[in-house]
Design a protein around this motif. Structure first.
Motif, PDB file in Angstrom:
ATOM      1  N   SER A  46      40.990  37.313  41.714  1.00 37.35           N
ATOM      2  CA  SER A  46      41.154  37.224  40.269  1.00 37.35           C
ATOM      3  C   SER A  46      42.424  37.966  39.873  1.00 37.35           C
ATOM      4  CB  SER A  46      39.938  37.843  39.585  1.00 37.35           C
ATOM      5  OG  SER A  46      40.057  37.737  38.194  1.00 37.35           O
ATOM      6  N   GLY A  47      42.741  37.965  38.594  1.00 38.69           N
ATOM      7  CA  GLY A  47      43.954  38.625  38.125  1.00 38.69           C
ATOM      8  C   GLY A  47      43.943  40.127  38.316  1.00 38.69           C
ATOM      9  N   GLY A  48      42.778  40.744  38.260  1.00 36.15           N
ATOM     10  CA  GLY A  48      42.684  42.198  38.375  1.00 36.15           C
ATOM     11  C   GLY A  48      42.717  42.658  39.817  1.00 36.15           C
ATOM     12  N   ARG A  49      42.992  43.928  39.989  1.00 37.38           N
ATOM     13  CA  ARG A  49      43.035  44.492  41.337  1.00 37.38           C
ATOM     14  C   ARG A  49      41.613  44.640  41.866  1.00 37.38           C
ATOM     15  NH1 ARG A  49      46.840  49.362  42.886  1.00 37.38           N
ATOM     16  NH2 ARG A  49      46.772  49.017  45.122  1.00 37.38           N
ATOM     17  N   ASP A  50      41.395  44.171  43.042  1.00 31.91           N
ATOM     18  CA  ASP A  50      40.100  44.257  43.731  1.00 31.91           C
ATOM     19  C   ASP A  50      39.000  43.485  42.988  1.00 31.91           C
ATOM     20  OD1 ASP A  50      38.704  45.187  46.007  1.00 31.91           O
ATOM     21  OD2 ASP A  50      37.747  46.755  44.807  1.00 31.91           O
ATOM     22  N   GLU A  51      39.373  42.509  42.167  1.00 35.86           N
ATOM     23  CA  GLU A  51      38.395  41.675  41.474  1.00 35.86           C
ATOM     24  C   GLU A  51      38.426  40.270  42.042  1.00 35.86           C
ATOM     25  OE1 GLU A  51      39.282  41.745  37.321  1.00 35.86           O
ATOM     26  OE2 GLU A  51      38.078  43.538  36.980  1.00 35.86           O
ATOM     27  N   ILE A  52      37.253  39.651  42.085  1.00 37.66           N
ATOM     28  CA  ILE A  52      37.167  38.275  42.559  1.00 37.66           C
ATOM     29  C   ILE A  52      36.441  37.428  41.519  1.00 37.66           C
ATOM     30  CG2 ILE A  52      37.284  38.788  45.018  1.00 37.66           C
ATOM     31  CD1 ILE A  52      34.236  38.577  45.119  1.00 37.66           C
TER      32      ILE A  52
END
Length: 155
Positions: A46-52
């Motif tokens: 996903s756009g965020g760090r460590d997010e899916i």
């Protein structure tokens, strides 16, 4: 992140289904297919760090996949158990949305169903309702009034 995502997907797949296939998507995500339950789960960065981004959907007859029915964003570091719980929720949502609506007993009788279908067909046959015609006539009247006033003012 790609190898970590694939490892996490394999662990989640083992918790969800005994029979599953895990493969990479073109966009860098991972897909888990459960052919025996006719469902799939996609895990993509996903756009965020460590997010899916988790998405779930159905597998149609012939093996093609239907568009995602539900999706959620989760942290990749959340843990396998938590990701599996989120996936189960998404799969449950996809299953309830895919279920055909049940007909009530009142509509089950052929006589009533015929009357209802006839009533719907007659409504669909009329494209412009009375209220729409009133609005159209008012707009045409306003345009005509403006044109008349403009013609009188230029004399």
């Amino acid at each position: 992140m790609g190898t970590r995502l694939r490892e996490t997907a394999s662990e989640v797949a083992a918790l969800l289904w005994r029979e599953h296939v895990v493969y990479r998507e073109r966009g860098g995500g991972v897909v888990i297919r459960g052919e025996h339950v006719q469902r799939w789960i996609s895990m993509a960065p996903s756009g965020g760090r460590d997010e899916i981004l988790l998405r779930a959907g159905r597998i149609l007859d012939g093996g093609t996949t239907a568009p995602a029915r539900s999706e959620a964003v989760a942290s990749l570091g959340a843990g396998t158990q938590e990701l599996a719980a989120i996936c189960r929720r998404l799969l449950a949502e996809a299953a309830t949305e895919a279920a055909p609506p049940k007909r009530s007993a009142r509509l089950a009788s052929p006589r009533r169903a015929g009357k209802r279908n006839r009533r719907i067909r007659t409504r669909r046959g009329r494209h412009t309702g009375f209220g729409s015609w009133v609005v159209i006539v008012c707009v045409v009247g306003l345009v005509a009034l403006y044109a008349y006033n403009a013609a009188v003012a230029h004399r």
